[in-house]
Design an enzyme around this catalytic site. Structure first.
Site, PDB file in Angstrom:
ATOM      1  N   GLY A   1      36.808   1.156  25.293  1.00 48.70           N
ATOM      2  CA  GLY A   1      37.740   2.265  25.190  1.00 48.70           C
ATOM      3  C   GLY A   1      37.120   3.404  24.395  1.00 48.70           C
ATOM      4  O   GLY A   1      36.146   3.220  23.659  1.00 48.70           O
ATOM      5  N   CYS A   2      37.708   4.583  24.526  1.00 49.76           N
ATOM      6  CA  CYS A   2      37.133   5.761  23.875  1.00 49.76           C
ATOM      7  C   CYS A   2      37.280   5.698  22.356  1.00 49.76           C
ATOM      8  O   CYS A   2      36.312   5.919  21.620  1.00 49.76           O
ATOM      9  CB  CYS A   2      37.765   7.033  24.431  1.00 49.76           C
ATOM     10  SG  CYS A   2      39.576   7.038  24.448  1.00 49.76           S
TER      11      CYS A   2
END
EC number: 1.2.1.38
Length: 333
Positions: free
Chosen positions: A144-145
């Site tokens: 995920g970012c």
């Protein structure tokens, strides 16, 4: 040439994959899917890519991807599991940009509230931490970012078991919410504002927990995300309460040694999102106060936080130089 397919080519991450891969010297995109845009040319959905592709969107069916060496699944959480098994079964490598394979099965089902009927163990695709495993992987779960920026900010100290507690305060651009407009991302609701959300229970917390606990079992982690009214970027302030009294110079040496040879980690005196925009870099600055260390990281959430990191992982999987197709400077201003 690596033959590349993209399942889900119309969203921000799919579009960013197409942008990056359009000039990759060792890869060719041969199939891109979209159920609602079947038959349309790439540039009809992504006008900024006109002149770079002459292929049409296809249905996400195996027969349309059978010549691919690798497929990126850039689809919403819960959908990738519908495609990943069929690609793996015929020997196509997969890099999944959704959350479907980032966590252990039981953790995923609890956190995302979805039953996982097509679970495979994947390599967590944070390249700087798992490069050797990625080299041999058939399935990579792209991080995920938020976890990308957060984990990279804390990993060197966690590896030395020097963290008592870390508090991640992260601010993301609006693209992190995806391409579909909502009340949350509506311009008047976000303009001139910074909005905290999922204040104590964001799903990305569990990725941070998984990866940092693998380095330091007894670490304590807190995380609060916020959105700012900009398009790109994630700035993370990692407030790290240390075990022992380390000088700033000692902390810097730990980070420099941990990330030695990592092409996309840059140490800066000060960090700004505009210094990484459009690039696959993670910029890090180190600050030591009397009560804690503050490690600041900056990434472009669509590049190092998603599609760029996915291409970085592809390069490693296929034995290419890690920065192939990604070795360009950020956009400034």
């Amino acid at each position: 040439m690596i033959k590349v397919g993209i399942v889900g080519g119309t969203g921000y991450t799919g579009g960013e994959l197409l942008r990056i891969l359009s000039t990759h010297p060792e890869a060719e995109v041969v199939a891109v899917s979209s159920r609602k845009d079947v038959g349309r040319k790439i540039h009809e959905v992504h006008p900024h890519l006109k002149g770079f592709y002459d292929i049409e969107f296809v249905l996400p069916e195996l027969k349309n991807f059978d010549e691919c060496d690798v497929v990126f699944t850039a689809v919403p959480h819960g959908e990738a599991m519908n495609y990943v098994p069929q690609f793996l079964e015929v020997g196509i490598k997969v890099i999944d940009l959704s959350a479907d394979y980032r966590l252990k099965k039981e953790v995923y089902e609890e956190v995302y509230g979805k039953k996982h009927d097509a679970y495979f163990e994947a390599v967590y695709g944070l390249t700087e931490l798992h490069r050797e495993e990625i080299k041999k992987a058939k399935l990579v779960a792209n991080p995920g970012c938020y976890p990308t920026g957060a984990i990279l900010a804390a990993a060197p100290l966690a590896e030395k078991e020097l963290i008592e507690r870390v508090v991640f305060d992260s601010k993301s651009g609006i693209t992190g919410a995806g391409a579909s407009p909502t009340d949350f991302t509506h311009f008047p609701n976000l303009h001139e504002s910074i909005v905290p959300y999922k204040i104590t229970d964001h799903r990305h917390y569990y990725e941070m927990l998984q990866e940092l606990k693998a380095l330091q079992e007894d670490i304590r982690i807190s995380f609060t995300p916020q959105v700012f009214p900009g398009s790109r970027g994630i700035l993370t302030n990692a407030h790290i309460f240390l075990r022992g009294d380390l000088e700033e110079g000692e902390i810097k040496k730990i980070y420099e040694k941990f990330y030695e040879g990592c092409k996309f980690i840059r140490f800066q005196e000060s960090v700004k999102l505009i210094y990484v925009r459009g690039s696959n870099f993670c910029d890090i600055s180190i600050h030591k106060g009397k009560d804690r260390a503050v490690i600041i990281s900056a990434i472009d959430n669509l590049v190092k936080g998603a599609s760029g990191q996915a291409v970085q992982n592809m390069n490693v999987m296929f034995g290419l130089e890690e920065d192939e197709g990604l070795n360009y400077p950020p956009l400034f201003p």
